[in-house]
Structure formats: structure tokens, C-alpha cells
Motif scaffolding. Structure first.
Motif, PDB file in Angstrom:
ATOM      1  N   ALA A 137       0.824  -1.210   0.000  1.00 43.47           N
ATOM      2  CA  ALA A 137       0.000   0.000   0.000  1.00 43.47           C
ATOM      3  C   ALA A 137       0.860   1.263   0.000  1.00 43.47           C
ATOM      4  CB  ALA A 137      -0.921  -0.003   1.217  1.00 43.47           C
ATOM      5  N   ASP A 138       0.256   2.355  -0.406  1.00 45.62           N
ATOM      6  CA  ASP A 138       0.944   3.645  -0.419  1.00 45.62           C
ATOM      7  C   ASP A 138       0.921   4.314   0.955  1.00 45.62           C
ATOM      8  OD1 ASP A 138       1.481   4.080  -3.444  1.00 45.62           O
ATOM      9  OD2 ASP A 138      -0.609   3.462  -3.359  1.00 45.62           O
ATOM     10  N   GLY A 139       0.035   3.858   1.806  1.00 46.77           N
ATOM     11  CA  GLY A 139      -0.047   4.398   3.155  1.00 46.77           C
ATOM     12  C   GLY A 139      -0.891   3.484   4.025  1.00 46.77           C
ATOM     13  N   LYS A 140      -0.781   3.662   5.343  1.00 46.01           N
ATOM     14  CA  LYS A 140      -1.539   2.815   6.268  1.00 46.01           C
ATOM     15  C   LYS A 140      -1.971   3.657   7.469  1.00 46.01           C
ATOM     16  CE  LYS A 140       0.602  -0.674   8.400  1.00 46.01           C
ATOM     17  NZ  LYS A 140       1.104  -2.037   8.705  1.00 46.01           N
ATOM     18  N   LEU A 141      -3.241   3.517   7.853  1.00 43.83           N
ATOM     19  CA  LEU A 141      -3.790   4.256   8.980  1.00 43.83           C
ATOM     20  C   LEU A 141      -4.315   3.299  10.036  1.00 43.83           C
ATOM     21  CD1 LEU A 141      -5.977   6.869   7.013  1.00 43.83           C
ATOM     22  CD2 LEU A 141      -3.609   7.158   7.803  1.00 43.83           C
ATOM     23  N   ARG A 142      -4.264   3.741  11.288  1.00 39.85           N
ATOM     24  CA  ARG A 142      -4.820   2.935  12.387  1.00 39.85           C
ATOM     25  C   ARG A 142      -6.345   2.910  12.333  1.00 39.85           C
ATOM     26  NH1 ARG A 142      -1.888  -0.825  15.247  1.00 39.85           N
ATOM     27  NH2 ARG A 142       0.247  -0.089  15.405  1.00 39.85           N
ATOM     28  N   SER A 143      -6.932   4.042  11.938  1.00 40.42           N
ATOM     29  CA  SER A 143      -8.387   4.128  11.797  1.00 40.42           C
ATOM     30  C   SER A 143      -8.706   5.301  10.894  1.00 40.42           C
ATOM     31  CB  SER A 143      -9.064   4.316  13.161  1.00 40.42           C
ATOM     32  OG  SER A 143      -8.984   5.667  13.585  1.00 40.42           O
ATOM     33  N   MET A 144      -9.950   5.427  10.512  1.00 43.41           N
ATOM     34  CA  MET A 144     -10.363   6.534   9.662  1.00 43.41           C
ATOM     35  C   MET A 144     -10.273   7.865  10.408  1.00 43.41           C
ATOM     36  SD  MET A 144     -11.134   5.539   6.562  1.00 43.41           S
ATOM     37  CE  MET A 144     -12.422   6.532   5.816  1.00 43.41           C
ATOM     38  N   GLU A 145     -10.151   7.815  11.715  1.00 44.89           N
ATOM     39  CA  GLU A 145      -9.955   9.044  12.482  1.00 44.89           C
ATOM     40  C   GLU A 145      -8.632   9.717  12.127  1.00 44.89           C
ATOM     41  OE1 GLU A 145     -12.094   9.073  16.668  1.00 44.89           O
ATOM     42  OE2 GLU A 145     -10.719   7.372  16.537  1.00 44.89           O
ATOM     43  N   ASP A 146      -7.692   8.940  11.601  1.00 47.10           N
ATOM     44  CA  ASP A 146      -6.370   9.479  11.252  1.00 47.10           C
ATOM     45  C   ASP A 146      -6.317  10.055   9.844  1.00 47.10           C
ATOM     46  OD1 ASP A 146      -5.382   8.700  13.739  1.00 47.10           O
ATOM     47  OD2 ASP A 146      -4.839   6.702  13.017  1.00 47.10           O
ATOM     48  N   PHE A 147      -7.432   9.978   9.122  1.00 51.60           N
ATOM     49  CA  PHE A 147      -7.442  10.472   7.737  1.00 51.60           C
ATOM     50  C   PHE A 147      -7.483  11.998   7.719  1.00 51.60           C
ATOM     51  CE2 PHE A 147      -9.354  11.934   3.825  1.00 51.60           C
ATOM     52  CZ  PHE A 147      -8.730  11.168   2.856  1.00 51.60           C
ATOM     53  N   GLY A 148      -6.654  12.581   6.837  1.00 57.86           N
ATOM     54  CA  GLY A 148      -6.665  14.018   6.605  1.00 57.86           C
ATOM     55  C   GLY A 148      -6.428  14.282   5.135  1.00 57.86           C
ATOM     56  N   LEU A 149      -6.594  15.509   4.705  1.00 57.97           N
ATOM     57  CA  LEU A 149      -6.403  15.827   3.288  1.00 57.97           C
ATOM     58  C   LEU A 149      -4.991  15.551   2.809  1.00 57.97           C
ATOM     59  CD1 LEU A 149      -8.480  19.111   2.857  1.00 57.97           C
ATOM     60  CD2 LEU A 149      -9.145  16.770   2.276  1.00 57.97           C
ATOM     61  N   ASP A 150      -4.026  15.545   3.742  1.00 57.05           N
ATOM     62  CA  ASP A 150      -2.654  15.217   3.368  1.00 57.05           C
ATOM     63  C   ASP A 150      -2.530  13.790   2.845  1.00 57.05           C
ATOM     64  OD1 ASP A 150      -3.315  14.596   6.116  1.00 57.05           O
ATOM     65  OD2 ASP A 150      -1.241  13.922   6.350  1.00 57.05           O
TER      66      ASP A 150
END
Length: 208
Positions: free
Chosen positions: A191-204
Motif C-alpha cells: 500500500a501507499d499508506g496505512k492508517l490505524r483508523s479513519m480518524e487518522d485520515f486528513g487531506l494530506d
């Protein structure tokens, strides 16, 4: 949808086991790995070949599982943390949003309506309208075309390995949001990136 937007992923196993037991189909949790990533009608076709039973057809059993999972999801499911915040953020900044799921369309329609999130999506695409499901990229390519977007303009958010592979095969950027149990799966390195949850999503994240 399941596992990324809604916490309905574990409910699939419960419904499959419950319906299989009713029809005396010798399915166990351990045997689920044989059909990981397949659509539910492909799953019951697999059962019919390898664990044949008497009575209802594979399609009828799949339909029964779907009825059960929809009812169970409405009763016990919730929207995962950060999902609505992310959808509102993307809408605020005029991004097109597509939902591409391996679930049958009538299940998708029932649940996005129940949880009142249909309003956020410009396009909803089910894998049952394309020839092959994930990890084949068809559902993502169909969704992108319906949005009027090119694959290399798209960012996929996925919670599964098969979904990640499908997104990459579609030549799209992919951010994975795995559940805690599978977060350290080395396969997610694709993957190009990995998040712990959707709470960590930002426009960046759009520039990953």
C-alpha cells in the motif's frame, strides 16, 4: 463497505455459520480461509462442490445468508469511528466519492440507507455488476469510470489485502486501514499508506 465504513465484517462469519448449521453444511471458521475474498454466491458455490448438502440450492443459501447479515447489521452494526468525519471533509472540499464493494447491491443499498450515509456518495458500485470480484480490479475501474475519473486520479481506501491488491491492479493509489488484528500483516507493505483508523485520515493523505 464492510470493515472500512461499517463494523459489519465479523457479522459475516456469524451469519454464514448460522445458516450453514441450519442446512447441515459442514462449515467451520477454519474453512472460511478457503473462500477469503470471494463474493457470497461464489462462497456457497464452493461449499456445494466441496461440502455438498441436500435441500436448498447454493443460491438459496447465499440469499439466506444475505438476509441474515442485513438484519444482523441493522441490529448490531455501527459506523466505524472517523468515517463520517472523513466523508464530510471530502465533500466539503468537493472531492468525488465512490463506494466500491464486494457485497451485493441490495445489501449495500439497504445498509447505506439504514446508516444514512448514502448522501455522501456520488457513485455506488457493487462487484455483482462486474464479471470478477476483488482482488480483480474490475469493481474499482467501473466505479472510477462512473465517477468520470481516470484510475491514476483515484485514491482507494481499503481494509483488506484483496481490496488493496485490487486497487493497485487498477493503477490507483491505496491507503489501507486494517483492523487491529491484521494491522502488522507484511502484505500491506504494497500500500501507499496505512492508517490505524479513519480518524487518522486528513487531506494530506490524498498526496500519499
Amino acid at each position: 463497505m464492510d470493515g472500512l465504513l461499517l463494523d459489519t465484517e465479523p457479522l459475516w462469519g456469524e451469519s454464514m455459520l448460522r445458516v450453514a448449521k441450519k442446512h447441515k453444511i459442514p462449515i467451520t471458521i477454519e474453512r472460511f480461509k478457503e473462500t477469503t475474498g470471494l463474493r457470497i454466491y461464489e462462497v456457497t458455490d464452493h461449499w456445494a462442490i466441496h461440502y455438498p448438502w441436500e435441500g436448498n440450492s447454493a443460491k438459496d443459501v447465499a440469499d439466506e445468508i444475505l438476509d441474515d447479515i442485513i438484519a444482523n447489521s441493522k441490529k448490531s452494526g455501527t459506523i466505524l469511528k472517523g468515517v463520517e468525519k472523513t466523508l464530510k471533509l471530502l465533500k466539503k472540499h468537493n472531492y468525488k466519492i465512490g463506494l466500491a464493494s464486494s457485497s451485493p447491491k441490495h445489501m449495500i443499498d439497504a445498509l447505506v440507507a439504514h446508516f444514512d450515509i448514502a448522501k455522501y456518495f456520488d457513485v455506488i458500485t457493487s462487484a455483482d455488476i462486474v464479471e470478477l470480484g476483488k482482488p480483480h480490479p474490475a469493481v474499482f475501474l467501473h466505479c472510477a469510470a462512473s465517477l468520470g475519473s481516470k484510475p491514476n486520479e483515484c485514491l482507494v481506501l481499503e481494509d483488506s489485502v484483496n481490496g488493496m491488491i485490487a486497487g493497485k491492479a487498477a493503477r490507483m493509489r491505496v491507503i489501507v486501514v486494517p483492523d487491529e488484528l491484521h494491522f502488522d500483516d507484511p502484505r500491506f507493505a504494497l500500500a501507499d499508506g496505512k492508517l490505524r483508523s479513519m480518524e487518522d485520515f486528513g487531506l494530506d493523505c490524498l498526496n500519499c
